[in-house]
Design a protein around this motif. Structure first.
Motif, PDB file in Angstrom:
ATOM      1  N   ILE A 132       0.852  -1.202   0.000  1.00  0.00           N
ATOM      2  CA  ILE A 132       0.000   0.000   0.000  1.00  0.00           C
ATOM      3  C   ILE A 132       0.882   1.245   0.000  1.00  0.00           C
ATOM      4  O   ILE A 132       2.108   1.140   0.060  1.00  0.00           O
ATOM      5  CB  ILE A 132      -0.960   0.042   1.221  1.00  0.00           C
ATOM      6  N   ASN A 133       0.274   2.411  -0.064  1.00  0.00           N
ATOM      7  CA  ASN A 133       1.040   3.657   0.059  1.00  0.00           C
ATOM      8  C   ASN A 133       0.457   4.514   1.184  1.00  0.00           C
ATOM      9  O   ASN A 133      -0.494   4.106   1.857  1.00  0.00           O
ATOM     10  CB  ASN A 133       1.112   4.404  -1.275  1.00  0.00           C
ATOM     11  N   ASP A 134       1.038   5.698   1.390  1.00  0.00           N
ATOM     12  CA  ASP A 134       0.618   6.586   2.479  1.00  0.00           C
ATOM     13  C   ASP A 134      -0.882   6.863   2.422  1.00  0.00           C
ATOM     14  O   ASP A 134      -1.565   6.859   3.443  1.00  0.00           O
ATOM     15  CB  ASP A 134       1.303   7.959   2.385  1.00  0.00           C
ATOM     16  N   ASP A 135      -1.385   7.134   1.225  1.00  0.00           N
ATOM     17  CA  ASP A 135      -2.793   7.498   1.087  1.00  0.00           C
ATOM     18  C   ASP A 135      -3.714   6.352   1.504  1.00  0.00           C
ATOM     19  O   ASP A 135      -4.744   6.584   2.136  1.00  0.00           O
ATOM     20  CB  ASP A 135      -3.101   7.929  -0.356  1.00  0.00           C
ATOM     21  N   TYR A 136      -3.356   5.127   1.148  1.00  0.00           N
ATOM     22  CA  TYR A 136      -4.138   3.973   1.595  1.00  0.00           C
ATOM     23  C   TYR A 136      -4.182   3.952   3.126  1.00  0.00           C
ATOM     24  O   TYR A 136      -5.241   3.747   3.733  1.00  0.00           O
ATOM     25  CB  TYR A 136      -3.491   2.654   1.155  1.00  0.00           C
ATOM     26  N   ALA A 137      -3.000   4.109   3.736  1.00  0.00           N
ATOM     27  CA  ALA A 137      -2.895   3.997   5.202  1.00  0.00           C
ATOM     28  C   ALA A 137      -3.718   5.088   5.877  1.00  0.00           C
ATOM     29  O   ALA A 137      -4.397   4.837   6.884  1.00  0.00           O
ATOM     30  CB  ALA A 137      -1.435   4.073   5.626  1.00  0.00           C
ATOM     31  N   LEU A 138      -3.692   6.300   5.310  1.00  0.00           N
ATOM     32  CA  LEU A 138      -4.468   7.417   5.866  1.00  0.00           C
ATOM     33  C   LEU A 138      -5.960   7.184   5.645  1.00  0.00           C
ATOM     34  O   LEU A 138      -6.760   7.322   6.570  1.00  0.00           O
ATOM     35  CB  LEU A 138      -4.058   8.730   5.194  1.00  0.00           C
ATOM     36  N   ALA A 139      -6.317   6.803   4.427  1.00  0.00           N
ATOM     37  CA  ALA A 139      -7.731   6.649   4.065  1.00  0.00           C
ATOM     38  C   ALA A 139      -8.395   5.534   4.864  1.00  0.00           C
ATOM     39  O   ALA A 139      -9.586   5.589   5.150  1.00  0.00           O
ATOM     40  CB  ALA A 139      -7.855   6.374   2.562  1.00  0.00           C
ATOM     41  N   LEU A 140      -7.626   4.514   5.206  1.00  0.00           N
ATOM     42  CA  LEU A 140      -8.187   3.393   5.965  1.00  0.00           C
ATOM     43  C   LEU A 140      -8.096   3.628   7.470  1.00  0.00           C
ATOM     44  O   LEU A 140      -8.507   2.785   8.256  1.00  0.00           O
ATOM     45  CB  LEU A 140      -7.468   2.092   5.591  1.00  0.00           C
ATOM     46  N   GLY A 141      -7.498   4.768   7.855  1.00  0.00           N
ATOM     47  CA  GLY A 141      -7.403   5.088   9.281  1.00  0.00           C
ATOM     48  C   GLY A 141      -6.385   4.235  10.020  1.00  0.00           C
ATOM     49  O   GLY A 141      -6.477   4.056  11.235  1.00  0.00           O
ATOM     50  N   LEU A 142      -5.405   3.695   9.297  1.00  0.00           N
ATOM     51  CA  LEU A 142      -4.379   2.865   9.945  1.00  0.00           C
ATOM     52  C   LEU A 142      -3.416   3.734  10.737  1.00  0.00           C
ATOM     53  O   LEU A 142      -2.875   3.300  11.757  1.00  0.00           O
ATOM     54  CB  LEU A 142      -3.609   2.037   8.914  1.00  0.00           C
ATOM     55  N   VAL A 143      -3.179   4.942  10.235  1.00  0.00           N
ATOM     56  CA  VAL A 143      -2.297   5.929  10.887  1.00  0.00           C
ATOM     57  C   VAL A 143      -2.795   7.327  10.554  1.00  0.00           C
ATOM     58  O   VAL A 143      -3.536   7.503   9.592  1.00  0.00           O
ATOM     59  CB  VAL A 143      -0.839   5.847  10.378  1.00  0.00           C
ATOM     60  N   THR A 144      -2.325   8.298  11.333  1.00  0.00           N
ATOM     61  CA  THR A 144      -2.621   9.700  11.008  1.00  0.00           C
ATOM     62  C   THR A 144      -1.450  10.276  10.209  1.00  0.00           C
ATOM     63  O   THR A 144      -0.369   9.675  10.154  1.00  0.00           O
ATOM     64  CB  THR A 144      -2.785  10.539  12.284  1.00  0.00           C
ATOM     65  N   GLN A 145      -1.694  11.450   9.630  1.00  0.00           N
ATOM     66  CA  GLN A 145      -0.657  12.169   8.887  1.00  0.00           C
ATOM     67  C   GLN A 145       0.579  12.399   9.768  1.00  0.00           C
ATOM     68  O   GLN A 145       1.716  12.185   9.329  1.00  0.00           O
ATOM     69  CB  GLN A 145      -1.243  13.524   8.437  1.00  0.00           C
ATOM     70  N   GLU A 146       0.326  12.794  11.017  1.00  0.00           N
ATOM     71  CA  GLU A 146       1.436  13.061  11.951  1.00  0.00           C
ATOM     72  C   GLU A 146       2.221  11.772  12.224  1.00  0.00           C
ATOM     73  O   GLU A 146       3.453  11.780  12.273  1.00  0.00           O
ATOM     74  CB  GLU A 146       0.911  13.613  13.288  1.00  0.00           C
ATOM     75  N   GLU A 147       1.479  10.686  12.395  1.00  0.00           N
ATOM     76  CA  GLU A 147       2.154   9.406  12.671  1.00  0.00           C
ATOM     77  C   GLU A 147       3.000   8.956  11.481  1.00  0.00           C
ATOM     78  O   GLU A 147       4.113   8.440  11.656  1.00  0.00           O
ATOM     79  CB  GLU A 147       1.119   8.325  13.023  1.00  0.00           C
TER      80      GLU A 147
END
Ligand code: UDP
Length: 236
Positions: A132-147
């Motif tokens: 996956i990429n950053d956007d997937y991780a953000l969109a799925l709520g796996l991590v926040t932008q800050e994290e």
């Protein structure tokens, strides 16, 4: 500190509760699996090597400003660590092409990359840990932008430390995988392990593989390779 009930048993480790709810005890096993558990086996002595190596590396990383789960080594195979909830991401760094990158990109194993690659997979056995990429991780709520920003900052530091640590004993760090966890207060720290199970390590002169690929690819001398890394690092 004493082991209480077993909380979890994974592929390579067991996790036990303690009298302190903020810490758990990890016990490293000699069991090895590959290809999402399809291949199973034993690497005699691996648990001791992975425990000691991971602890040494984490101790040094702490000094370099990367917070980790390490509390205290209890024995050859057991370590007290801070209890975290694991962020469901495999954070992979590649310095040299190998493994799934070589396959996906059609690049021969061993080709030096012009800059290190930071790659993410979603930790999910049923889906086979998809890329996956950053956007997937953000969109799925796996991590926040800050994290994500903190994870990248720490991960780059881990790569810089590990590259030099291994090169000093004639080993090239090809790639590796790390995992992060959140403490009860939300703080992100480095968790899981850093060992020949989770790094590709090649002898600088001969390119001989000194890591879990020997097990995955049935190359033989698996125990010897783990032992070689352990001895070269002076951890034995
Ligand atoms: N890795 C790992 N656990 C995994 C997948 C990968 O520790 O579940 C490590 C692997 O040992 C290597 C790096 O991450 O050092 C990159 O692995 P790759 O994506 O090439 O996957 P592989 O070819 O190992 O399936």
């Amino acid at each position: 500190m004493e082991k209480k009930q077993k909380l979890y048993e994974g592929k390579a480790k067991k996790v036990y509760a303690t009298e302190d709810p903020a810490v758990v005890i990890i016990e490293y096993k000699d069991d090895a699996t590959a290809f999402n558990g399809v291949k199973k086996g034993t690497i005699v002595g691996k648990g001791v090597i992975n425990n000691k190596m991971s602890n040494y590396v984490m101790k040094q990383l702490e000094k370099a400003g990367v917070p980790t789960h390490l509390v205290e080594e209890l024995s050859n195979r057991e370590t007290v660590v801070k209890k975290v909830s694991i962020v469901p991401l495999e954070v992979i760094v590649r310095n040299v092409a190998a493994g799934s990158f070589s396959k996906r990109m059609g690049v021969e194993e061993g080709r030096e990359l012009l800059s290190p690659i930071l790659e993410l997979s979603y930790k999910c056995d049923e889906l086979n840990d998809p890329f996956i990429n950053d956007d997937y991780a953000l969109a799925l709520g796996l991590v926040t932008q800050e994290e994500i920003a903190i994870i990248k900052k720490y991960t780059r530091k881990v790569n810089e430390f590990l590259k030099k640590y291994f090169l000093d004993v004639g080993i090239q760090l090809i790639d590796f995988k790390i995992e992060f966890g959140r403490l009860a207060n939300g703080m992100l720290i480095l968790a899981d392990e850093i060992s020949p199970d989770t790094c590709r390590l090649w002898d600088v002169n001969t390119n001989e593989k000194l890591d879990k690929d020997r097990f995955r690819r049935e190359m033989g001398n698996v125990e010897e390779a783990y032992q070689e890394v352990f001895c070269r690092l002076g951890l034995n």
